[in-house]
Design a protein around this motif. Structure first.
Motif, PDB file in Angstrom:
ATOM      1  N   ALA A  89       0.804  -1.229   0.000  1.00  0.00           N
ATOM      2  CA  ALA A  89       0.000   0.000   0.000  1.00  0.00           C
ATOM      3  C   ALA A  89       0.839   1.282   0.000  1.00  0.00           C
ATOM      4  N   PRO A  90       1.897   1.381   0.805  1.00  0.00           N
ATOM      5  CA  PRO A  90       2.666   2.637   0.757  1.00  0.00           C
ATOM      6  C   PRO A  90       3.214   2.908  -0.644  1.00  0.00           C
ATOM      7  N   ILE A  91       3.578   1.825  -1.339  1.00  0.00           N
ATOM      8  CA  ILE A  91       4.204   1.984  -2.652  1.00  0.00           C
ATOM      9  C   ILE A  91       3.159   2.287  -3.716  1.00  0.00           C
ATOM     10  N   ALA A  92       2.060   1.535  -3.718  1.00  0.00           N
ATOM     11  CA  ALA A  92       1.021   1.768  -4.725  1.00  0.00           C
ATOM     12  C   ALA A  92       0.491   3.193  -4.605  1.00  0.00           C
ATOM     13  N   ILE A  93       0.327   3.651  -3.363  1.00  0.00           N
ATOM     14  CA  ILE A  93      -0.174   5.016  -3.156  1.00  0.00           C
ATOM     15  C   ILE A  93       0.874   6.035  -3.617  1.00  0.00           C
ATOM     16  N   ALA A  94       2.141   5.794  -3.280  1.00  0.00           N
ATOM     17  CA  ALA A  94       3.206   6.709  -3.719  1.00  0.00           C
ATOM     18  C   ALA A  94       3.281   6.756  -5.248  1.00  0.00           C
ATOM     19  N   ASN A  95       3.161   5.600  -5.884  1.00  0.00           N
ATOM     20  CA  ASN A  95       3.205   5.568  -7.339  1.00  0.00           C
ATOM     21  C   ASN A  95       1.998   6.299  -7.941  1.00  0.00           C
ATOM     22  N   ALA A  96       0.863   6.190  -7.296  1.00  0.00           N
ATOM     23  CA  ALA A  96      -0.330   6.891  -7.789  1.00  0.00           C
ATOM     24  C   ALA A  96      -0.172   8.404  -7.636  1.00  0.00           C
ATOM     25  N   VAL A  97       0.396   8.820  -6.510  1.00  0.00           N
ATOM     26  CA  VAL A  97       0.635  10.259  -6.309  1.00  0.00           C
ATOM     27  C   VAL A  97       1.634  10.761  -7.350  1.00  0.00           C
ATOM     28  N   ALA A  98       2.683   9.977  -7.580  1.00  0.00           N
ATOM     29  CA  ALA A  98       3.678  10.365  -8.588  1.00  0.00           C
ATOM     30  C   ALA A  98       3.020  10.512  -9.958  1.00  0.00           C
ATOM     31  N   ASP A  99       2.113   9.603 -10.258  1.00  0.00           N
ATOM     32  CA  ASP A  99       1.403   9.639 -11.538  1.00  0.00           C
ATOM     33  C   ASP A  99       0.554  10.925 -11.645  1.00  0.00           C
ATOM     34  N   ALA A 100      -0.037  11.324 -10.529  1.00  0.00           N
ATOM     35  CA  ALA A 100      -0.927  12.500 -10.538  1.00  0.00           C
ATOM     36  C   ALA A 100      -0.159  13.807 -10.694  1.00  0.00           C
ATOM     37  N   VAL A 101       1.048  13.882 -10.152  1.00  0.00           N
ATOM     38  CA  VAL A 101       1.757  15.175 -10.095  1.00  0.00           C
ATOM     39  C   VAL A 101       3.011  15.234 -10.978  1.00  0.00           C
ATOM     40  N   ARG A 102       3.215  14.191 -11.772  1.00  0.00           N
ATOM     41  CA  ARG A 102       4.418  14.146 -12.597  1.00  0.00           C
ATOM     42  C   ARG A 102       4.487  15.356 -13.539  1.00  0.00           C
ATOM     43  N   HIS A 103       3.323  15.709 -14.096  1.00  0.00           N
ATOM     44  CA  HIS A 103       3.298  16.805 -15.069  1.00  0.00           C
ATOM     45  C   HIS A 103       3.644  18.145 -14.414  1.00  0.00           C
ATOM     46  N   LEU A 104       3.599  18.182 -13.075  1.00  0.00           N
ATOM     47  CA  LEU A 104       3.980  19.418 -12.366  1.00  0.00           C
ATOM     48  C   LEU A 104       5.466  19.426 -12.056  1.00  0.00           C
ATOM     49  N   GLY A 105       6.138  18.348 -12.402  1.00  0.00           N
ATOM     50  CA  GLY A 105       7.569  18.255 -12.158  1.00  0.00           C
ATOM     51  C   GLY A 105       7.920  17.812 -10.749  1.00  0.00           C
ATOM     52  N   LEU A 106       6.959  17.263 -10.021  1.00  0.00           N
ATOM     53  CA  LEU A 106       7.243  16.842  -8.648  1.00  0.00           C
ATOM     54  C   LEU A 106       7.790  15.415  -8.633  1.00  0.00           C
ATOM     55  N   GLU A 107       8.751  15.194  -7.735  1.00  0.00           N
ATOM     56  CA  GLU A 107       9.345  13.862  -7.601  1.00  0.00           C
ATOM     57  C   GLU A 107       8.927  13.249  -6.277  1.00  0.00           C
ATOM     58  N   ILE A 108       8.535  12.017  -6.330  1.00  0.00           N
ATOM     59  CA  ILE A 108       8.092  11.338  -5.111  1.00  0.00           C
ATOM     60  C   ILE A 108       9.174  10.349  -4.710  1.00  0.00           C
ATOM     61  N   THR A 109       9.956  10.729  -3.701  1.00  0.00           N
ATOM     62  CA  THR A 109      11.065   9.871  -3.278  1.00  0.00           C
ATOM     63  C   THR A 109      11.019   9.562  -1.787  1.00  0.00           C
ATOM     64  N   GLU A 110      10.083  10.159  -1.068  1.00  0.00           N
ATOM     65  CA  GLU A 110      10.009   9.833   0.350  1.00  0.00           C
ATOM     66  C   GLU A 110       8.591   9.882   0.860  1.00  0.00           C
ATOM     67  N   LEU A 111       8.348   9.197   1.947  1.00  0.00           N
ATOM     68  CA  LEU A 111       7.047   9.137   2.596  1.00  0.00           C
ATOM     69  C   LEU A 111       7.197   9.723   4.001  1.00  0.00           C
ATOM     70  N   PRO A 112       6.101  10.082   4.679  1.00  0.00           N
ATOM     71  CA  PRO A 112       4.742  10.136   4.157  1.00  0.00           C
ATOM     72  C   PRO A 112       4.563  11.337   3.237  1.00  0.00           C
ATOM     73  N   LEU A 113       3.611  11.211   2.311  1.00  0.00           N
ATOM     74  CA  LEU A 113       3.322  12.284   1.373  1.00  0.00           C
ATOM     75  C   LEU A 113       2.240  13.161   1.982  1.00  0.00           C
ATOM     76  N   THR A 114       2.613  14.367   2.301  1.00  0.00           N
ATOM     77  CA  THR A 114       1.649  15.255   2.951  1.00  0.00           C
ATOM     78  C   THR A 114       1.438  16.473   2.059  1.00  0.00           C
ATOM     79  N   PRO A 115       0.293  17.164   2.227  1.00  0.00           N
ATOM     80  CA  PRO A 115       0.054  18.354   1.422  1.00  0.00           C
ATOM     81  C   PRO A 115       1.200  19.361   1.542  1.00  0.00           C
ATOM     82  N   ASP A 116       1.753  19.539   2.756  1.00  0.00           N
ATOM     83  CA  ASP A 116       2.811  20.546   2.897  1.00  0.00           C
ATOM     84  C   ASP A 116       4.087  20.142   2.166  1.00  0.00           C
TER      85      ASP A 116
END
Lengths: 809, 165
Positions: A767-794
């Motif tokens: 679950a931590p990985i599938a969710i991280a990959n989904a977040v990465a998929d959602a924000v990739r076009h904004l140039g954001l990189e998902i390399t650490e957890l937890p993913l918070t709005p801030d």
């Protein structure tokens, strides 16, 4: 009585006890007279020298019995053993230095808990604060403050493991890239905290404990060593009800030592119930890890090899069963992929934070996060879909049984089928057309879809831990190998069947499942099977590998129940053969009766056989004298000791999980919500459908917590920042995904008598990985990189801000 | 004048009068566990967040870790021990046991008290949102909540309890 149908799984025995108001948790117990109560004095500093402890004000308070300090702890006990090249000297209490906020410094024993806590606040401790280090990479620097001066380094373990020809595949690869990933420090947070009653009674033959400890019982060997007594001089009772653990309560044993010594000093039994601040700051936590991963692949998406540098933050003392986080998944280091070339640099590093330990998804959460994130990155670089790259690299059904390059034996499974099933159930391919930038521009949210797969190991092979040592340094005369469990079953004179559990459950429904297994085999109702819950090392058989950990009940624990049940069945048939003077091969057990295949009139009820076996002992032939008492032991096969190439089959069985997460991110608030979660398992035979589903969904909650909410945080100077539930955010029902789908493919494992593989940790890993990959998929076009957890709005906001500033410059 | 250290608490716990001399600082949760024998009251966080220690005071859900025993004087307290004497409570118990709406069981009594309050007290039909809001005040670490929500919806639909009629 309604006809018992074995296809109907019974309701919860444990739950019924709760609603019958008969639950027995550790805090409810007062098993000895004259119980005193303990409170632990703890360090407010991350790193400091202790110059003086003055308990005189505490001792002057009415009701205070005694105060135990590091002086007696050092005199009466030894440091805990651990499989590390450079361990610190770890006692149950600080001796001359404290090394994390919350470390025990003294124990007050008083007539009641309120008085003990009053007294705790009056004890004067003179500290000399020292510089602290909390980040794993900082602690590896030569300039870092050293926690254990005698070691001259904070690095407890530094192992280089090489499998296959890594240099060759990296040289031949079309694409090589590297990335740094950070897995956070968080804990499953059992709602019931640690609780111990310890009695050091010089007149008794054993030091007695009542505690919510659940194994592995190898930790009792560590405890006995520290207390300088043989194992037989310890008795540990686990009550029938334990309020969750998820691995966290494995690390109870240092407190058991501390309370035993407190009882020794007080001269009476001592009870201690941990509070929540103590639990968050000083019990145990999942290990936080920084991974530097390097991937070699071909342009067609074929993975060739990996290099991984694993840097585990094990906290102030490396505490057994660490370094399990580095080595528990060794046999499944390559997850479900057919990769034969791997280089691992495994480091365990000590810093000024709470010691780490097992926690749901132990080691696999940490290990798969960088691999599964990197596969998404590889797909992106190659212009392929992450699901396609995974399917291309999965081990195929025709390769199974498959021996991994690290020594694991995957005995059963169809990983592509389970993965395809998850993709279908989630409507992945269609969804992935409209995520991230492809979503409607007027939508309030960005959507993302992500997936993860995981080999889910269960039934740990004790042997894996010795990979922490170089082959030349292992002790050839003590080959630690295997995983075993014993169960006893009794048939009473009225035909009643009693099963004694030796696994010390903590919420997994083992009583319900045990009764179900035995009832199905004998054709009786589960309600007619009595299950003795909890555990007592003083009266039940156990071994160092006993217990409930590493998702081992389904494959190992329950297999010992099957083994015992088979013996009882065999004895019943032999007895009926004797009593009926009939050929045993022509007898069968059906619906609580032993019946003849040749003569429908010929048969004996379980009750009849039982009565004759008990009341006619004087006339029984020798082979039936002990027919009513059976013991079944299951020893997992194919488990080996690490060889000179550091290969080992680290677990008894390997399940498989394929998950898809669908998430939405609010464009204004950056709030992340998981809308859909699909999890497909190959857990072999399912022993109880509702219990298994409860484990999958519970695992999802733990994974979701680590992905988005929970983190045990420290300031740079080691101050603990998350001591309450206002700082440490546990998801409630409102944070759970709107749609959750659980599904199975069932491929029984030949390695277990039950055919079952583990279910307890499964989704917590993915679950931590599938969710991280989904977040990465959602924000990739904004140039954001998902390399650490937890993913918070801030965190997303900070990245977005930095990016916007960069664009403006 | 010395501050008063002890006080007599006169209350009714699950319909039974209880009178006890306690330290003024004794929490209601400790009082219920130690003096009134209600070991169903579980302490998960002792700062009012997790919900495990929820009891009813005069019919309303309250975190018993945040109250003092002294504040109970003159009030009626209901714990799981009391709820299980009612038909509604027995129905809740059956639903939880059959739906596996608990695993370790440590949080369960708190969930049940809040749910009992909803099911017995609702004057309007109970919506899914009501259920989520009621359960949302409690932390469970085992189930992932799904089975608890299922049990709650089943109980709502069965209409055995007084509310929602």
């Amino acid at each position: 009585m309604p006809q018992y149908s074995p296809t109907t799984a019974p309701p919860s025995t444990e739950g019924q006890r709760l609603f019958d108001l008969q639950a027995q948790y550790i805090a409810d117990l007062n098993p000895l007279p004259n119980l005193a109560h303990a409170a632990v004095v703890r360090s407010p500093y991350a790193h400091a020298r202790i110059h003086r402890i003055d308990p005189s004000a505490a001792l002057a308070l009415p009701g205070v019995i005694t105060v135990l300090t590091g002086r007696e702890v050092q005199e009466w006990s030894r440091p805990f053993a651990v499989a590390a090249e450079r361990p610190g000297r770890y006692y149950s209490c600080a001796i001359d230095k404290v090394r994390y906020v919350g470390e025990p410094v003294a124990v007050v024993v008083a007539t009641d808990r309120y008085v003990a806590e009053d007294a705790r606040d009056t004890i004067e401790v003179e500290y000399e604060p020292l510089p602290a280090v909390v980040e794993v990479e900082a602690a590896m620097q030569s300039s870092a403050p050293i926690l254990h001066e005698e070691l001259e380094t904070n690095i407890a373990i530094d192992r280089q493991l090489t499998y296959g020809d890594v240099a060759a595949v990296f040289g031949a690869a079309d694409i090589v890239f590297s990335q740094r990933y950070v897995f956070p420090r968080y804990q499953s947070f059992p709602l019931e905290t640690y609780g111990i009653i310890a009695s050091w009674n010089p007149s008794a033959s054993q030091v007695s404990f009542w505690a919510n400890f659940h194994g592995p019982y190898s930790m009792l060997a560590v405890l006995a060593g520290a207390l300088r007594v043989p194992l037989s001089k310890l008795r540990v009772v686990t009550p029938p009800d334990v309020g969750g653990s998820f691995g966290n309560k494995i690390a109870l044993y240092p407190y058991m030592a501390l309370m035993a010594l407190a009882s020794r000093k007080a001269g009476r039994p001592v009870k201690w119930t941990e509070d929540r601040l103590e639990s968050l700051s000083a019990s145990s936590t999942g290990t936080d890890r920084v991974t530097q991963i390097e991937v070699a692949a071909r342009n067609d998406g074929q993975l060739l090899g990996l290099k991984m540098r694993l840097m585990d933050n094990v906290g102030a003392y490396i505490r057994a069963p660490e370094p399990g986080c580095l080595f528990r998944p060794i046999g499944n280091f390559m997850n479900a992929y057919k990769i034969e070339h791997l280089e691992v640099n495994a480091l365990a590093v000590m810093t000024n934070v709470c010691p780490s330990g097992p926690n749901r998804g132990y080691a696999c959460q940490q290990h798969y996060f960088p691999i599964e994130r990197a596969i998404d990155e590889l797909a992106l670089k190659l212009g392929k879909d992450p699901a396609t790259v995974r399917l291309q690299n999965l081990i195929q059904p025709q390769d199974i049984p498959y021996r991994t390059v690290t020594g694991g034996l995957y005995d059963s499974g169809d990983y592509p089928r389970a993965t395809q099933r998850a993709l279908e159930l989630s409507n992945y391919w269609q969804l992935h057309q409209s995520t991230g930038a492809a979503g409607p521009s007027d939508a309030a949210v960005w959507r993302g879809v992500g997936m993860a797969v995981a080999i889910d190991p269960s039934g740990s092979n004790m042997g894996y831990i010795d990979v922490s040592k170089k082959a030349t340094q292992r002790r050839p005369n003590l080959v630690r190998v295997g995983s075993a469990q014993t169960t006893r079953i009794y048939l009473d004179a009225t035909g009643g069947v009693t099963v004694e559990l030796e696994t010390a459950a903590h919420g997994q429904g083992q009583e319900t499942t045990a009764a179900f297994i035995v009832a199905q085999a004998l054709g009786i109702a589960p309600a007619d099977v009595t299950v003795i819950a909890g555990m007592d090392t003083g009266s039940r058989p156990w071994s160092v590998s006993s217990g409930s950990y590493s998702s081992r009940f389904g494959a190992v624990g329950a297999s010992s129940i099957v083994a015992a049940t088979r013996r009882l069945q065999e004895n019943l048939l032999q007895a009926a053969s004797y009593f009926l003077d009939s050929d045993v091969s022509r007898l069968r057990i059906q619906a609580g009766r032993i019946v003849s295949l040749d003569n429908a009139q010929l048969g004996l009820s379980l009750k009849d056989v039982a009565a004759r076996l008990h009341w006619s002992t004087g006339t029984l032939p020798p082979h039936l004298e002990t027919a009513t008492q059976v013991e079944g032991t299951f020893v997992a096969s194919e488990l080996d000791y690490p060889n000179e190439h550091d290969q080992v089959n680290s677990s008894a069985v390997y399940a498989f999980t394929a998950d898809v997460a669908v998430i939405e991110i609010d464009k204004e608030t950056l709030d992340i919500r998981v809308t859909d979660y699909i999890t497909v398992h190959d857990a072999g035979n399912i022993l109880h459908p509702q219990i298994a589903r409860g484990q999958f969904v519970g695992g999802l909650l733990h994974g979701l917590a680590g992905a988005l909410y929970e983190e045990l945080r420290y300031s740079e100077t080691g101050d603990f920042l998350t001591g309450t539930l206002m700082d440490y955010l546990c998801p409630t029902v409102s944070e759970m995904p709107d749609h959750i789908v659980t599904d199975h493919i069932v491929l029984p494992t030949p390695q277990a008598l039950t055919g079952a593989k583990g279910v307890g940790e499964s989704t917590a890993q993915t679950a931590p990985i599938a969710i991280a990959n989904a977040v990465a998929d959602a924000v990739r076009h904004l140039g954001l990189e998902i390399t650490e957890l937890p993913l918070t709005p801030d965190k997303l906001w900070q990245q977005l801000e930095a990016r916007l500033e960069g664009d403006l410059l | 004048m010395q501050p008063q250290r002890r006080t007599i608490v006169t209350t009714a716990v699950n319909g039974t009068p209880v009178e006890a001399l306690v330290d003024v600082r004794t929490t209601l949760a400790d009082f219920l566990r130690e003096e009134a024998g209600c070991t169903s009251v579980h302490l998960g966080c002792e700062h009012g967040v997790c919900g495990a220690c929820t009891v009813l005071i005069d019919g309303l859900p309250v975190r018993s870790c945040l109250r003092l025993a002294a504040q109970a004087t003159g009030h009626e307290i209901t714990t799981l021990e009391g709820v299980m004497q009612t038909e509604c409570g027995k129905t809740i118990g059956r639903a939880f046991v059959e739906q596996f709406a608990m695993q370790c069981g440590f949080c369960t009594a708190g969930f049940v008290l809040s749910l009992y309050h909803l099911l017995e007290g609702a004057s309007e039909p109970i919506t899914d949102r009501d259920i989520h809001e009621t359960l949302g005040g409690h932390i469970c670490r085992c189930t992932g909540y799904v089975s608890i929500v299922e049990a709650a919806k089943r109980l709502r639909d069965q209409r055995t309890c007084r509310g929602n009629s």
